[in-house]
Design a protein around this motif. Structure first.
Motif, PDB file in Angstrom:
ATOM      1  N   THR A   1       0.803  -1.224   0.000  1.00  0.00           N
ATOM      2  CA  THR A   1       0.000   0.000   0.000  1.00  0.00           C
ATOM      3  C   THR A   1       0.834   1.271   0.000  1.00  0.00           C
ATOM      4  OG1 THR A   1      -0.138  -0.267   2.364  1.00  0.00           O
ATOM      5  CG2 THR A   1      -2.071  -0.890   1.103  1.00  0.00           C
TER       6      THR A   1
ATOM      7  N   LEU B   1       2.345   2.741  -4.039  1.00  0.00           N
ATOM      8  CA  LEU B   1       1.520   2.842  -5.237  1.00  0.00           C
ATOM      9  C   LEU B   1       1.740   4.181  -5.935  1.00  0.00           C
ATOM     10  CD1 LEU B   1      -1.836   1.356  -3.953  1.00  0.00           C
ATOM     11  CD2 LEU B   1      -0.252   0.306  -5.548  1.00  0.00           C
ATOM     12  N   ILE B   2       1.721   4.120  -7.257  1.00  0.00           N
ATOM     13  CA  ILE B   2       1.868   5.353  -8.033  1.00  0.00           C
ATOM     14  C   ILE B   2       0.493   5.995  -8.182  1.00  0.00           C
ATOM     15  CG2 ILE B   2       2.446   6.291 -10.303  1.00  0.00           C
ATOM     16  CD1 ILE B   2       4.437   3.923 -10.535  1.00  0.00           C
ATOM     17  N   VAL B   3       0.406   7.266  -7.854  1.00  0.00           N
ATOM     18  CA  VAL B   3      -0.851   7.981  -8.035  1.00  0.00           C
ATOM     19  C   VAL B   3      -0.632   9.059  -9.095  1.00  0.00           C
ATOM     20  CG1 VAL B   3      -2.600   9.404  -6.930  1.00  0.00           C
ATOM     21  CG2 VAL B   3      -1.551   7.541  -5.669  1.00  0.00           C
TER      22      VAL B   3
ATOM     23  N   HIS C   1      -4.531   6.667 -17.810  1.00  0.00           N
ATOM     24  CA  HIS C   1      -3.430   5.833 -17.354  1.00  0.00           C
ATOM     25  C   HIS C   1      -2.803   5.032 -18.490  1.00  0.00           C
ATOM     26  CE1 HIS C   1      -4.743   6.998 -13.369  1.00  0.00           C
ATOM     27  NE2 HIS C   1      -5.958   6.706 -13.743  1.00  0.00           N
TER      28      HIS C   1
ATOM     29  N   ALA D   1       1.904  -1.696  -9.364  1.00  0.00           N
ATOM     30  CA  ALA D   1       2.486  -0.402  -9.026  1.00  0.00           C
ATOM     31  C   ALA D   1       1.421   0.676  -9.018  1.00  0.00           C
ATOM     32  CB  ALA D   1       3.571  -0.049 -10.024  1.00  0.00           C
ATOM     33  N   LYS D   2       0.287   0.382  -9.665  1.00  0.00           N
ATOM     34  CA  LYS D   2      -0.783   1.364  -9.726  1.00  0.00           C
ATOM     35  C   LYS D   2      -2.108   0.626  -9.636  1.00  0.00           C
ATOM     36  CE  LYS D   2      -0.947   5.418 -12.640  1.00  0.00           C
ATOM     37  NZ  LYS D   2      -0.930   5.885 -14.017  1.00  0.00           N
ATOM     38  N   ILE D   3      -2.978   1.092  -8.759  1.00  0.00           N
ATOM     39  CA  ILE D   3      -4.322   0.523  -8.673  1.00  0.00           C
ATOM     40  C   ILE D   3      -5.297   1.610  -9.096  1.00  0.00           C
ATOM     41  CG2 ILE D   3      -6.083  -0.436  -7.157  1.00  0.00           C
ATOM     42  CD1 ILE D   3      -3.895  -1.603  -5.440  1.00  0.00           C
ATOM     43  N   ILE D   4      -6.120   1.273 -10.096  1.00  0.00           N
ATOM     44  CA  ILE D   4      -7.036   2.268 -10.646  1.00  0.00           C
ATOM     45  C   ILE D   4      -8.462   1.822 -10.392  1.00  0.00           C
ATOM     46  CG2 ILE D   4      -7.808   3.403 -12.768  1.00  0.00           C
ATOM     47  CD1 ILE D   4      -4.875   2.504 -13.812  1.00  0.00           C
TER      48      ILE D   4
ATOM     49  N   GLY E   1     -10.361   6.649 -14.963  1.00  0.00           N
ATOM     50  CA  GLY E   1     -10.339   6.110 -13.604  1.00  0.00           C
ATOM     51  C   GLY E   1      -9.378   6.853 -12.709  1.00  0.00           C
ATOM     52  N   LEU E   2      -9.523   6.603 -11.411  1.00  0.00           N
ATOM     53  CA  LEU E   2      -8.700   7.316 -10.441  1.00  0.00           C
ATOM     54  C   LEU E   2      -7.690   6.357  -9.817  1.00  0.00           C
ATOM     55  CD1 LEU E   2     -11.693   9.178  -8.844  1.00  0.00           C
ATOM     56  CD2 LEU E   2      -9.878  10.272 -10.168  1.00  0.00           C
ATOM     57  N   ALA E   3      -6.432   6.767  -9.838  1.00  0.00           N
ATOM     58  CA  ALA E   3      -5.379   5.973  -9.214  1.00  0.00           C
ATOM     59  C   ALA E   3      -5.518   6.090  -7.701  1.00  0.00           C
ATOM     60  CB  ALA E   3      -4.017   6.467  -9.673  1.00  0.00           C
ATOM     61  N   GLN E   4      -5.382   4.975  -7.016  1.00  0.00           N
ATOM     62  CA  GLN E   4      -5.600   4.957  -5.572  1.00  0.00           C
ATOM     63  C   GLN E   4      -4.284   4.888  -4.822  1.00  0.00           C
ATOM     64  OE1 GLN E   4      -8.702   5.351  -4.388  1.00  0.00           O
ATOM     65  NE2 GLN E   4      -9.360   5.504  -6.523  1.00  0.00           N
ATOM     66  N   PHE E   5      -4.292   5.437  -3.613  1.00  0.00           N
ATOM     67  CA  PHE E   5      -3.058   5.382  -2.837  1.00  0.00           C
ATOM     68  C   PHE E   5      -3.035   4.186  -1.894  1.00  0.00           C
ATOM     69  CE2 PHE E   5      -5.993   8.084  -0.503  1.00  0.00           C
ATOM     70  CZ  PHE E   5      -5.874   7.634   0.806  1.00  0.00           C
ATOM     71  N   THR E   6      -4.152   3.504  -1.797  1.00  0.00           N
ATOM     72  CA  THR E   6      -4.184   2.337  -0.922  1.00  0.00           C
ATOM     73  C   THR E   6      -5.177   1.312  -1.464  1.00  0.00           C
ATOM     74  OG1 THR E   6      -4.929   1.570   1.242  1.00  0.00           O
ATOM     75  CG2 THR E   6      -5.779   3.680   0.519  1.00  0.00           C
ATOM     76  N   ASP E   7      -4.962   0.042  -1.115  1.00  0.00           N
ATOM     77  CA  ASP E   7      -5.923  -0.977  -1.555  1.00  0.00           C
ATOM     78  C   ASP E   7      -7.011  -1.204  -0.506  1.00  0.00           C
ATOM     79  OD1 ASP E   7      -4.453  -2.222   0.340  1.00  0.00           O
ATOM     80  OD2 ASP E   7      -3.761  -3.865  -0.925  1.00  0.00           O
ATOM     81  N   GLU E   8      -7.066  -0.301   0.483  1.00  0.00           N
ATOM     82  CA  GLU E   8      -8.121  -0.389   1.496  1.00  0.00           C
ATOM     83  C   GLU E   8      -9.394   0.312   1.029  1.00  0.00           C
ATOM     84  OE1 GLU E   8      -7.879  -1.896   4.366  1.00  0.00           O
ATOM     85  OE2 GLU E   8      -5.728  -2.199   4.628  1.00  0.00           O
TER      86      GLU E   8
END
Lengths: 321, 424
Positions: A2, A5-7, A12, B313-316, B323-330
């Motif tokens: 967590t 992560l790249i924001v 994208h 490396a990136k969760i969208i 879409g919006l890139a997230q800073f956490t997987d929570e």
């Protein structure tokens, strides 16, 4: 996971184009014309191209170092400027002429404005008109094809003096069997390169076709033996028109953004070229035509904005001009 | 408009799977445009699936319901996919999937509903636009002007996503029933079901069961085909005037997922507490389409679709274009979450920005008819008035300019910035 992560802001994903790729592929599309120039005029042509390209790259690097910018000499844009400048020179110029011209093109034509994307005028043409103004003798002495280096006139110069240039067949003009600048003589090779750019969608028809058609139309109307008697095909196939229309007027940086603007730009180039060729003091007018229209690009852009969704033509102009 | 690399094949043929009930859900109090809701439960309360847990006094809001049965253990700040952080109701599940109102409404009853009643049920079910905008549906279906046309948005033009596509394939009958209700609600005589031509299965489904009254518009697969105004233009050949809304030209657009939620609300008395989500990307082994309770942390979706092959490396949340890139997987799944994408290090690489070479690609492709490169330059020089004059307010932030830009300029970023500055 967590914390690493790249924001970033959307989107994208990106397509695979890049400035570097475009510049190198446009340079590649010019290779046939250059090769034809070397075949037609001999190794002297090669050295002109060589010095122009090397100087452009070195000048770009030095100026980027001096102005503390990122050195990006391999993005292909300096190579392209060098190539285009060389293609606009005769093959028998002294070796320092392409060096001076190339340096001027990069320094004054491009870097003083802030580098790639910022310049108002096409850098290669800026270099060329500088040389034209300073060393007209070298710039207007052409050799005939072959290795014997006999000087001769370009078909357009012949036409200007004799009013007729019947010794050149269209076929000669198409394959470049006549005096002229290195990269402009072999129309066939230029068309191969242009076709490549069309297929890759790097250029659209809007500038080159309107440009060429305008020159053709005007030279046909204002012929030497009264109206509608001009040899329009001759005018299209000679001089720097094909090189200029497909490779220099279409320069992204210095041409309008919208198709509408590009059609105006192409037509304007055509009118100025024809006026210079028919009534001006020079046999050739492509360089000046493109440079003048470069200067008009900001104003063209201003009046040819796209129609914003949901507006009609008039209301959108009122809203954003 | 541009045809993108669709990358939909990984989940295109995967039927919607029901995610195992999560042990804990975090249900944000704001999953809609409008006023944030106030909890109607206290810590320690027992709730059942579908029970109302938050609402607001304001007109523009959407109610929030419990997505699992269990005990409210906290009402606290929690990561939110759109807002960054937001107050959320935490429910610890008891493992049962008991429903608050497990009833089925008969066809005759549904037929007897008036437009007002339909809207009221939609309001009570907390339904919002599920295509991403999350505007409360009961307001959208109450247009201030008479409407004669309903467009059902099944374009799903974002690459990677298949949640709408699968819904159309598996629940076509239900969606048609929902369309009937929506058309009745707004008084639409003409109904168009718009689907992109890269969804042949969904098109076939609708063609086989749809009666003649509804026209199926098969659209070219190009982005952003599913943008509301672009869809209207390509289906009806007319444009929504600048600064106006679709109802101004007597049109209402509804996303298929929203329509399915409406069906469920009216026929099953089921509030919107779960939705379909496509979980995909190169980082997971088993990309899937999942039916997920609202509030489930995306971590659980990812684990369910695992194992993870490459470290993401990136969760969208959403598609790759908007879409919006997230800073956490929570972060939890909310009502507008259509997809969760996991991008590897390579795919998420931040590309270096170069100078604009004025190639005009953005100008050619902009579906709003703007000149994005010029807005970008004005915005970078903080010339906000100039950006406004170039029509930045008309930008729909679809991202196509950014996608085609060879210089990789941050066009969308500067547009968002300019909009914020102008709003100040």
């Amino acid at each position: 996971m967590t914390d690493r992560l790249i924001v970033a802001v959307s989107p994208h994903i990106h397509n695979k184009e890049s400035v570097r790729k475009i510049m190198w592929l446009v340079s590649l599309s010019l290779v046939p014309a250059g090769a034809a120039g070397v075949i037609i005029f001999g190794w002297s042509a090669f050295w002109v191209i060589f010095w122009a390209v090397i100087t452009a790259v070195v000048a770009e690097g030095i100026l980027q170092l001096l102005t503390k910018k990122k050195v990006a000499i391999l993005d292909g844009s300096a190579v392209l400027t060098g190539l285009l400048l060389a293609y606009n020179l005769p093959s028998n110029v002294p070796f320092w002429l392409p060096i001076v011209g190339s340096f001027f093109a990069i320094a004054i034509g491009k870097q003083v404005f802030g580098g790639l994307g910022q310049n108002i005028f096409n850098p290669a043409l800026t270099g060329r008109v500088f040389l034209m103004a300073c060393w007209p003798k070298y710039m207007t002495t052409f050799v005939n094809p072959g290795y014997d280096a006999i000087t001769g006139a370009t078909p357009l110069a012949v036409l200007r003096h004799a009013k007729m240039a019947t010794q050149f067949s269209y076929w000669d003009l198409l394959i470049g069997r006549h005096g002229g600048c290195i990269g402009e003589v072999c129309i066939l090779a230029l068309l191969i390169g242009a076709a490549f750019l069309f297929v890759r969608k790097y250029i659209s028809w809007h500038i080159p076709i309107t440009y060429i058609l305008t020159v053709g139309l005007l030279t046909f109307i204002f012929g030497p033996n009264g109206y509608f008697s001009g040899d329009w095909m001759f005018h299209i196939l000679t001089g720097g028109l094909i090189l200029g229309a497909f490779f220099m007027a279409t320069d992204y940086v210095t041409s309008p953004l919208t198709y509408k603007g590009q059609i105006i730009f192409g037509t304007g180039c055509g009118v100025i070229t024809a006026v210079i060729r028919l009534w001006g003091g020079y046999p050739e007018g492509v360089s000046y035509a493109i440079l003048m229209m470069n200067a008009a690009t900001p104003i063209i852009d201003r009046f040819t904005k796209n129609r914003i969704y949901g507006t009609n033509r008039n209301s959108s102009r009122r809203a954003i001009s | 408009m541009v045809r993108l690399a669709e990358c939909k094949d990984k989940t295109e043929h995967k039927p919607i799977e029901v995610l195992l009930l999560p042990k804990k859900v975090y249900i944000p109090l704001s999953q809609h445009l409008g006023k944030i809701c106030v909890p109607e439960v206290k810590v320690g309360d027992l709730v059942v699936r579908g029970q109302l847990i938050a609402s607001a006094q304001a007109h523009v809001h959407a109610r929030v319901h419990a997505s699992i049965s269990g005990k409210v253990t906290a009402i606290q700040d929690w990561p939110h996919p759109v807002l960054g952080r937001c107050k959320a109701i935490v429910i610890e599940g008891d493992g049962s999937d008991k429903l608050s109102s497990p009833s089925r409404i008969t066809q005759a009853e549904v037929d007897s509903f008036s437009a007002e009643q339909i809207r009221n049920i939609i309001f009570e079910a907390g339904i919002v636009g599920m295509g991403g905008a999350s505007f409360p549906t009961h307001i959208k279906l109450n247009p201030p002007k008479p409407v004669d046309t309903l467009i059902v948005n099944g374009a799903e033009c974002e690459p990677f996503l298949n949640s709408d596509n699968r819904l159309m394939i598996e629940k076509a009958k239900e969606i048609i029933a929902g369309i009937k209700l929506v058309a009745k609600c707004v008084g639409a005589k003409n109904v168009y079901i718009a689907i992109e031509d890269n969804k042949p299965e969904a098109i076939k489904q609708f063609q086989s069961i749809c009666d003649k009254r509804y026209a199926i518009s098969i659209l070219k697969s190009q982005y952003p085909q599913g943008g509301e105004k672009q869809l209207i233009k390509n289906v009806l050949r007319k444009e929504v005037p600048r600064g106006k809304l679709p109802f101004d030209i007597a049109v209402v657009v509804q996303n298929v997922a929203t329509i399915y939620a409406i069906y469920e609300a009216l026929y099953l008395a089921k509030p919107l507490y779960e939705r379909t989500v496509t979980v995909t990307g190169s980082c997971i082994d088993n990309p899937k389409n999942l039916l997920v309770p609202i509030g489930t942390p995306i971590k659980e979706l990812i684990n369910y679709c695992g194992p993870i092959t490459t470290k993401p490396a990136k969760i969208i949340i959403g598609g790759p274009m908007m879409g919006l890139a997230q800073f956490t997987d929570e972060v939890p799944v909310i009502k507008s979450t259509g997809g969760v994408l996991l991008f590897s290090e390579k795919e998420a690489r931040v590309l270096e920005e170069e100078f604009c070479i004025r190639c005009g690609a953005c100008v050619r492709e902009c579906p709003a008819g703007l000149m994005p490169c010029l807005i970008n330059l004005s915005s970078e020089k903080s010339l906000w008035q100039q950006a406004k004059d170039y029509g930045v307010a008309d930008c729909i932030e679809c991202g196509i300019c950014n996608y085609v830009c060879p210089a990789k300029r941050r066009l969308v970023q500067t547009v968002k910035r300019a909009k914020l500055e102008i709003a100040k």
